[in-house]
Every structure is written in structure tokens, then in C-alpha cells.
Design a protein around this motif. Structure first.
Motif, short mmCIF file in Angstrom:
data_model
loop_
_atom_site.label_atom_id
_atom_site.label_comp_id
_atom_site.label_asym_id
_atom_site.label_seq_id
_atom_site.Cartn_x
_atom_site.Cartn_y
_atom_site.Cartn_z
N VAL A 44 0.84 -1.20 0.00
CA VAL A 44 0.00 0.00 0.00
C VAL A 44 0.88 1.25 0.00
CG1 VAL A 44 -1.79 1.29 1.23
CG2 VAL A 44 -1.83 -1.21 1.21
N ARG A 45 0.59 2.16 -0.90
CA ARG A 45 1.38 3.38 -1.04
C ARG A 45 1.33 4.20 0.25
NH1 ARG A 45 0.86 8.76 -3.11
NH2 ARG A 45 2.67 9.37 -4.36
N PRO A 46 2.49 4.60 0.80
CA PRO A 46 2.51 5.37 2.05
C PRO A 46 2.00 6.78 1.84
CG PRO A 46 4.73 5.15 1.19
CD PRO A 46 3.86 4.30 0.32
N ILE A 47 1.62 7.43 2.94
CA ILE A 47 1.06 8.77 2.93
C ILE A 47 1.88 9.66 3.86
CG2 ILE A 47 -0.95 10.18 3.53
CD1 ILE A 47 -1.52 8.50 1.14
N ARG A 48 2.21 10.86 3.38
CA ARG A 48 2.91 11.80 4.25
C ARG A 48 1.91 12.72 4.93
NH1 ARG A 48 8.07 15.84 3.05
NH2 ARG A 48 8.06 16.82 5.12
N ILE A 49 2.01 12.82 6.26
CA ILE A 49 1.18 13.73 7.04
C ILE A 49 2.12 14.55 7.91
CG2 ILE A 49 -0.67 13.95 8.72
CD1 ILE A 49 -1.74 11.28 7.84
N GLY A 50 2.20 15.85 7.64
CA GLY A 50 3.12 16.69 8.39
C GLY A 50 4.55 16.25 8.18
N ASN A 51 5.25 15.99 9.26
CA ASN A 51 6.65 15.55 9.19
C ASN A 51 6.80 14.06 9.41
OD1 ASN A 51 7.83 18.13 8.70
ND2 ASN A 51 7.53 18.65 10.86
N ARG A 58 2.00 2.54 10.81
CA ARG A 58 3.14 3.14 11.51
C ARG A 58 3.43 4.52 10.95
NH1 ARG A 58 5.67 0.18 15.18
NH2 ARG A 58 5.16 -2.05 15.27
N ALA A 59 3.95 5.39 11.81
CA ALA A 59 4.26 6.77 11.44
C ALA A 59 5.75 7.00 11.61
CB ALA A 59 3.47 7.74 12.30
N MET A 60 6.47 7.05 10.49
CA MET A 60 7.92 7.22 10.52
C MET A 60 8.26 8.70 10.57
SD MET A 60 10.71 5.82 7.77
CE MET A 60 12.48 6.01 8.06
N GLY A 61 8.97 9.09 11.61
CA GLY A 61 9.36 10.48 11.76
C GLY A 61 10.62 10.62 12.58
N TYR A 62 11.26 11.78 12.45
CA TYR A 62 12.52 12.02 13.15
C TYR A 62 12.27 12.29 14.62
CZ TYR A 62 17.02 14.11 14.35
OH TYR A 62 18.22 14.40 14.94
N LYS A 63 13.05 11.66 15.49
CA LYS A 63 12.95 11.84 16.93
C LYS A 63 14.22 12.53 17.44
CE LYS A 63 9.24 9.36 16.58
NZ LYS A 63 7.92 10.02 16.55
N TYR A 64 14.04 13.76 17.95
CA TYR A 64 15.20 14.53 18.37
C TYR A 64 15.90 13.92 19.58
CZ TYR A 64 13.72 18.21 15.19
OH TYR A 64 13.38 18.91 14.06
N ASP A 65 15.12 13.27 20.46
CA ASP A 65 15.74 12.74 21.67
C ASP A 65 16.70 11.60 21.38
OD1 ASP A 65 13.71 11.14 20.80
OD2 ASP A 65 12.91 10.69 22.80
N SER A 66 16.44 10.85 20.30
CA SER A 66 17.31 9.72 19.95
C SER A 66 18.14 9.97 18.70
CB SER A 66 16.47 8.45 19.75
OG SER A 66 15.54 8.63 18.70
N ASP A 67 17.93 11.13 18.04
CA ASP A 67 18.61 11.46 16.80
C ASP A 67 18.48 10.32 15.79
OD1 ASP A 67 20.10 12.97 15.00
OD2 ASP A 67 22.01 12.14 15.67
N ALA A 68 17.27 9.82 15.67
CA ALA A 68 16.99 8.71 14.75
C ALA A 68 15.53 8.80 14.33
CB ALA A 68 17.29 7.37 15.42
N TYR A 69 15.17 7.95 13.39
CA TYR A 69 13.80 7.91 12.91
C TYR A 69 13.06 6.75 13.57
CZ TYR A 69 14.63 11.40 9.30
OH TYR A 69 14.91 12.56 8.65
N GLY A 70 11.98 7.06 14.25
CA GLY A 70 11.15 6.03 14.86
C GLY A 70 9.89 5.81 14.05
N SER A 71 9.24 4.68 14.27
CA SER A 71 8.01 4.36 13.55
C SER A 71 7.00 3.75 14.51
CB SER A 71 8.30 3.38 12.40
OG SER A 71 9.18 3.95 11.46
N PRO A 72 6.41 4.57 15.40
CA PRO A 72 5.45 4.04 16.37
C PRO A 72 4.19 3.51 15.69
CG PRO A 72 5.44 6.44 16.41
CD PRO A 72 6.59 6.03 15.54
N ASP A 73 3.55 2.56 16.36
CA ASP A 73 2.32 1.94 15.88
C ASP A 73 1.14 2.86 16.19
OD1 ASP A 73 0.22 0.34 15.17
OD2 ASP A 73 0.70 -1.30 16.54
N MET A 74 0.49 3.38 15.15
CA MET A 74 -0.63 4.31 15.34
C MET A 74 -1.95 3.58 15.53
SD MET A 74 0.96 7.14 15.21
CE MET A 74 -0.27 8.41 15.00
N SER A 75 -1.94 2.27 15.42
CA SER A 75 -3.17 1.50 15.57
C SER A 75 -3.11 0.57 16.79
CB SER A 75 -3.43 0.67 14.31
OG SER A 75 -2.30 -0.12 13.97
N VAL A 76 -2.19 0.83 17.69
CA VAL A 76 -1.97 -0.10 18.80
C VAL A 76 -3.19 -0.17 19.73
CG1 VAL A 76 -0.83 1.67 20.23
CG2 VAL A 76 -0.37 -0.75 20.64
#
Length: 721
Positions: free
Chosen positions: A421-428, A441-459
């Protein structure tokens, strides 16, 4: 006997999974609901009846799926493309069909896999079984869909593939084996080249005829006769140029022995530091080509000092399956033979993939990992992103530097894997469906870890995607909703605003099944379109529909008559169906469509006529702490409820014992008959809703085609041990 006044101020947690019914200890339980159906939780907290849909037209084929793709040149020139089995049709944003239909290379089986990216008036379309195509709008009624006219495609020393069989005198390792081809295959300069088939490798030591050669078998072949094989490397003969300059000139290339083939036209020759594209075949020793980049000289180049190379995008190796535009380059990836390779065009030239080492030259690189993970999607969110079957990668050029041929960094940020399924960008953030098709999942930059996280938005609502997501679209305005079509035709929606910590799911259902969604910008925001499979008069049909604010029916019409009329036509697409009717704001008795029309008992100036849908919100059993602990499991009585509404007309409440009470919204007085009930904003109260052991749920239902917006629920409760 304890008495409490409890308030649920919002529904921003959306519909919660049954697995969460015991989690009364978390904040989102207090802001969630057991059911939110045909309603949208909104960022401000309330639950609003969803938009209905207006009928645009029928898909070309009633018995085959179609998918929707938005074509957006600007906010005033946006179109919806209906891609079906080997065709594409163009729809105007007002819901009318343009009359434009183009032949498409994408078959029914390809519709769920092909991808697209648009820049200005050009849309690139990708599928690993079809060369990259380009969709362009010339005028509103003139469009083109054709293979993209690349100036140069990525190329490599690929050799020649033969689809005819060959036979070896012995497939075992050894020298002096005789190789016989079923078709003419060999030339004199093939001596020194290798023959590959499966794990077998043989080196040609002599050419007897066009069909017979002597070889040394270096790796054993699986059998003496193989169905397909390839001739690797370049012709083993000196190559002399007719001239080395200027760029753009046509010059000859002459081999010392036979080596050119008619099929070499279109291939590239790297020689003396330059590049030429073969344009004409003259003989086995002479071809002509255009100078793409100038060689240093026309001096004869010996065997193995020059190479004959062909595009790596071809029918044998496949084509890129995905692509995106980033930093003024077209980035494509995911071909079957190069599943982890990314090709990036020359800066500012999306059709030029001539590789080089200058900063603005085209480049290619491989997203390496500890397993083969085909790239399924290319996207961007602050950086270039490659989503693969086994993980998520970011591709950068270093700190605050662009990607160049000599400056590329690839980092594996997570290992969830993605679906088709084609991903969708929402904000950052980049929202993608995890590999199994269930988790968002929502992949975005996390300043606290200086990495990209992908938390589960349907958990908290794992049930909401239970049959798997097959299509997604995003509406940014007027409300921030993500639409996710399920395989069973239900349409889950996600209200999302990360700044306000709003993540709320709901389910949208209709008399039929949603199959595809897409959105385009229109005046006042974004408009979501859908392909909906319905059963009309016992026949399966597929309708193109669009969600419209203020519409209270599905697959309907919204019509106006200045002088007023009682008979309304244009309902042939709902023949035999029972429909809701709203005439001048008043709900009329339902009717069955006969002959494509309905007749009202009185004239009306404005009508909405279409399929019925009900909206409902079912609250969870509240939690309070008393002197003896939790209220869960105790007898509960809701003595009174107060509902606060905004611009609402009509609803009913179903109490713990399943009894319905209708809330009156019409006031009696002069000049109120034959007038639509006014929209109400304020509070309504009900009493005596009954006892229930261990439960205190309420269901607020809008089963009329009228506005509904529930802001909060206040309960006066009695709880007994």
C-alpha cells in the motif's frame, strides 16, 4: 450507594479495541469509545456525523476493480484518474466525467502494485513489469499516457539473453565441450566470453559456426540441455572510432572481427573515457553511434578496454517498481533483478540517468542489509526514504548536504517492513502499513534519539484493520483525516493531529464495499473520492463517488429546482433501492427508486436523495474510584444524562438495557410546520435509563439524514456494591 457526576469531554482516542476494555487506568480509555461508526472524532474533541457521498458515475467495468489516482497540477487544476483493466479515465473535480479515456499498460492484476509520483504537469507511473510511463495533461480534454522518453537510462554490461535452448556435449566441468545453440547465436568475437545458465558457467574457446562453439565448462550446468541462457561480457575485439568529437556527432565504430548484432542498436559503448549510443547497424563489424560524451581520442581500443552496455531496465531484468522526486532528482528503485538498487537522475533532469561522478550527475547505489529486502516504496520526509519488505532506510548526503554520486549515506532506521500500500505523508511523518497489512506506523525524526522512529498508530485499535488495509488517502482540510480501505470494504478513518496528541480511529460503512480512495484539493480544502462496489437491482456495480460536506446520504444526488418540483430524476444508478430523501431540509418518507426517479408528496426546491446510513457513538463503562475501590463490576444506574450538541438535528439514546429514547429537537409554536427543524446547539437531558450489572454504556444514534455533532456526555450515576 455512591452518586457521581461524570463527564466525557472528548472522543479524541477514537474507537478502542476490545482488548482495551480492561485498561480503565489509562487516559485514552477516558477519551475513547466502544463504537464510533459513520462518525468522525474531530481534533476539537467531539464526534461528528461523517460526510455522505455524491454519485459521480459508474466505473468502466462493473465486474472488475478500479483504483483512483489524483492528478494535481495546482489547487485550481486537479483531476481524479480512474485506472482500471488496461485503461485510464479522467474525472473533473466537480464529479463529472471528462470524456477522456486512454489506453493503459496496467492490467487488472497490476492495479494494486503500481505507484506514481507527480512533478508539475508530469506524473511518472511505476510497475516492475512495465517500463516507466508518463501521464501528461495538455488540455482538459487532451491527455497522453506513454513510456517516459528518457534521454539516457541506467546501463551496465548485461550481455545477451537467449530464450532458445542450447545443448552441451557434457554439462560436467571440463574442457573442449561442444555447445550447440537452437538458433544463430555466435560471432567470431565471442571467443573469450562466458555462457551462463542457472549455476552453470562456460567460457567460449572457439566458434565453429553461428550455432556451434567449443567451450570449457567452469561450473557444472544442471543438465545437458537448458531452455534459456545468456552470453556475458562484451565482444572480444579491438574497436576503432571514426572520430572522437564533437558531442552529438554520428561516428562509426569498427571491430577487428565480427561482433556487432542488429539488437545492439540502442545500446551504449564506453570507450576511451567517452560514451556513444548505437543508432545504426551496418554489418557485424560496423555500427554507427551518436557521441553522448566525448572520448579522449579515436585510437583503437583493445578487447576488455571498452564495453558494450545495455539498459538495466528491460523486459528480462524488469523495471523500477517505485519512485519519488527529491532534491530536484527523480529517484527510482525496486526492479526485480536489482531489488535493492536506487537510481537517481541528473539534478534538474528527471529523464537523464547517465551515470557520472560530478555532483549533479546521475548516480546509482544499493541499499545494503543483512538480507534481500526489495524496495517497495520511495518517499521523502525530511530525507529520502526507502521502505522495504524487511526494514525502513533513510538516504542522505551527509549533514546538511545533498545526495551526490560521491556522497551517499544509507542508514537502517527500523525493521518493521512495509506492505504494498502506497505510504502517505502527514506533516513531518510518513504513514505506512506494516508488512502484514494490519498495523499503521508513522515514521518520523525523533530529536531525543537522533533517529527515525516508527510508532504503531493502531496499537489501541488493533481491530480496526482486521482484514488488512488495501488503499489509503489523506484529507488535510477542513479536517485532518486519514482514510484506509480494508479488504472487506469497511473504511476505517484516523483523525490525527500530533501537535494536539489526537489519534482517534472510527469505522465508516455503507450499503456496499469501499475498494479504493484518493483525495484532490478543491475550494475550501481536500475532497476524498472512492470506488464503491454496490449491489443494485441484484447486479454488482462499481460507482465513483466523492465525500461532500453537508451531504447526508450515500451515492446520492443533490439537486435544485428554482420553481420547485415533486418528481426528481437522475436516480437510475439506484434503481430498485430504498432511498433517504431530504427536501428543503425536511426528512421525507423513504421511497423505492422506480424508473430512475422518485415523486414527493409536495414540491421542493432543494433535495438530497441517496442511500441511508446511520451514525452512532457507544460509550465505554466509566471508571471512578470510591471508598471501596473501583466501580468496575458493580451495579450501575444512569439516572440522568446530559448531551451537549453543536449544530445537530435529531438523535436517540439507547440505554444499558437496550431501550431507545428519542430526543426532541423541534419546538412547538407559530410558523414551525412545513419548516425544517433548526440546527440545535446546546444541551439535552434524559432521565431514567436503567440499571445494569458491571456495565454503564450508552449508545447515541443519528439514524436520520440530518446533521449530528456530539461534543460531550455527562452522566449522573449511582453505583452500588
Amino acid at each position: 450507594m455512591a452518586r457521581f457526576s461524570l463527564i466525557q469531554t472528548n472522543f479524541t482516542a477514537g474507537e478502542l479495541s476490545p482488548r482495551m476494555y480492561g485498561r480503565v487506568d489509562i487516559a485514552r480509555y477516558q477519551n475513547g469509545a466502544m463504537i464510533i461508526e459513520n462518525c468522525w472524532p474531530v481534533v476539537h474533541g467531539g464526534a461528528m456525523r461523517r460526510y455522505g457521498t455524491l454519485h459521480c458515475g459508474q466505473a468502466k467495468y462493473a465486474d472488475r476493480e478500479a483504483v483512483l489516482v489524483p492528478y494535481v497540477f495546482n489547487t485550481q487544476q486537479a483531476y481524479m484518474c480512474e485506472f482500471g483493466d488496461l485503461y485510464v479515465r479522467i474525472w473533473f473535480p466537480d464529479g463529472s466525467y471528462s470524456g477522456v479515456e486512454l489506453v493503459s499498460p496496467y492490467s487488472l492484476a497490476m492495479l494494486r502494485q503500481f505507484e506514481y509520483v507527480q512533478g508539475a504537469d508530469t506524473m511518472f507511473l511505476f510497475h516492475n513489469g512495465v517500463e516507466i510511463n508518463r501521464l501528461r495533461r495538455i488540455t482538459n480534454t487532451e491527455w497522453s499516457l506513454a513510456p517516459a522518453p528518457f534521454v539516457t537510462k541506467p546501463f551496465a554490461e548485461r550481455g545477451i539473453n537467449f530464450a532458445t535452448s542450447m545443448t552441451l556435449s557434457s554439462p560436467a566441468v571440463g574442457t573442449g565441450r561442444t555447445l550447440t545453440s537452437a538458433a544463430s547465436a555466435f560471432l567470431a568475437s565471442d571467443v573469450g566470453r562466458e555462457v551462463w545458465s542457472g549455476s552453470g558457467v562456460a567460457k567460449i574457446t572457439a566458434v565453429t559456426s553461428a550455432t556451434v562453439a567449443t567451450v570449457d565448462v567452469l561450473n557444472a550446468f544442471p543438465s545437458a540441455t537448458v531452455a534459456t541462457w545468456s552470453l556475458q561480457g562484451s565482444p572480444q575485439a579491438a574497436n576503432t572510432l571514426g572520430a572522437a568529437t564533437p558531442v552529438g556527432a554520428i561516428v562509426t565504430m569498427t571491430l577487428a572481427t565480427d561482433g556487432w548484432r542488429p539488437g545492439d542498436v540502442g545500446k551504449f559503448v564506453k570507450i576511451n573515457g567517452g560514451l556513444l549510443e548505437i543508432t545504426t547497424y551496418t554489418s557485424p563489424t560496423v555500427v554507427s553511434g551518436i557521441i553522448r560524451s566525448a572520448p579522449t581520442s579515436a585510437t583503437a581500443s583493445p578487447a576488455n578496454a571498452w564495453s558494450l552496455e545495455a539498459s538495466v531496465w528491460n523486459a528480462i531484468d524488469g523495471y523500477p517498481a517505485t519512485g519519488t522526486l527529491f532534491e530536484q532528482r527523480l529517484h527510482v528503485a525496486g526492479s526485480p533483478s536489482f531489488p535493492q538498487t536506487v537510481w537517481s537522475s541528473k539534478t534538474g533532469e528527471s529523464l537523464n540517468f547517465q551515470l557520472g561522478t560530478k555532483d549533479d550527475d546521475a548516480t546509482s547505489f544499493t541499499v545494503s542489509s543483512d538480507q534481500i529486502n526489495p524496495i517497495l516504496h520511495m518517499a521523502q520526509v525530511k530525507t529520502l526514504v526507502a521502505l522495504t519488505y524487511g526494514g525502513e532506510f533513510t538516504i542522505t548526503g551527509g549533514i546538511e548536504k545533498p545526495i551526490t554520486p560521491t556522497n551517499i549515506q544509507v542508514k537502517n532506521q527500523s525493521v518493521y517492513g512495509t506492505s504494498s500500500v502506497r505510504p502517505i505523508r502527514i506533516g513531518n511523518e510518513l504513514y505506512f502499513i506494516q508488512r502484514a497489512g494490519r498495523k499503521l506506523r508513522a515514521m518520523g525524526y525523533k530529536y531525543d534519539s537522533d533517529a527515525y522512529g516508527s510508532p504503531d498508530m493502531s496499537v489501541l485499535a488493533e481491530h480496526i484493520t482486521q482484514s488488512g488495509v488495501i488503499s489509503m488517502a489523506y484529507q488535510q482540510e477542513p479536517e485532518s483525516f486519514l482514510f484506509a480501505v480494508r479488504a472487506d470494504g469497511v473504511l476505517p478513518t484516523l483523525t490525527v493531529d500530533r501537535d494536539q496528541d489526537v489519534v482517534g480511529w472510527a469505522r465508516q460503512i455503507t450499503d456496499g464495499a469501499f475498494e479504493s480512495v484518493a483525495s484532490i484539493p478543491v475550494e475550501g480544502g481536500d475532497q476524498v473520492w472512492a470506488v464503491v462496489r454496490r449491489t443494485i437491482n441484484g447486479q454488482t456495480v462499481r460507482h465513483i463517488e466523492r465525500f461532500v460536506d453537508g451531504c447526508q446520504v450515500d451515492d446520492g444526488i443533490a439537486a435544485t429546482s428554482v420553481g420547485g418540483q415533486s418528481t426528481w430524476t437522475g436516480l437510475g444508478h439506484l434503481e430498485g433501492k430504498t432511498v433517504d430523501i431530504v427536501a428543503d431540509g425536511v426528512v421525507m418518507q423513504q421511497q423505492v427508486v422506480i424508473g430512475g426517479q422518485v415523486t414527493l408528496p409536495r414540491d421542493a426546491n432543494n433535495v438530497q436523495i441517496g442511500l441511508h446510513f446511520s451514525s452512532r457513538v457507544k460509550t465505554l463503562t466509566p471508571e471512578v474510584q470510591g471508598g471501596t475501590g473501583t466501580a468496575q463490576g458493580n451495579s450501575m444506574r444512569i439516572g440522568e444524562i446530559t448531551l451537549r450538541f453543536l449544530n445537530t438535528t435529531g438523535c436517540k439514546v439507547r440505554g444499558p438495557q437496550g431501550l431507545d429514547q428519542t430526543i426532541s429537537f423541534r419546538n412547538l409554536g407559530e410558523n414551525v410546520l412545513d419548516q425544517p427543524p433548526p440546527n440545535f446547539s446546546g444541551v439535552k437531558r434524559l432521565e431514567h435509563l436503567g440499571w445494569e450489572r458491571g456495565e454503564a454504556q450508552l449508545e447515541i444514534i443519528q439514524d436520520q439524514p440530518l446533521p449530528f455533532h456530539l461534543l460531550c456526555v455527562i452522566k449522573k450515576m449511582t453505583i452500588n456494591d
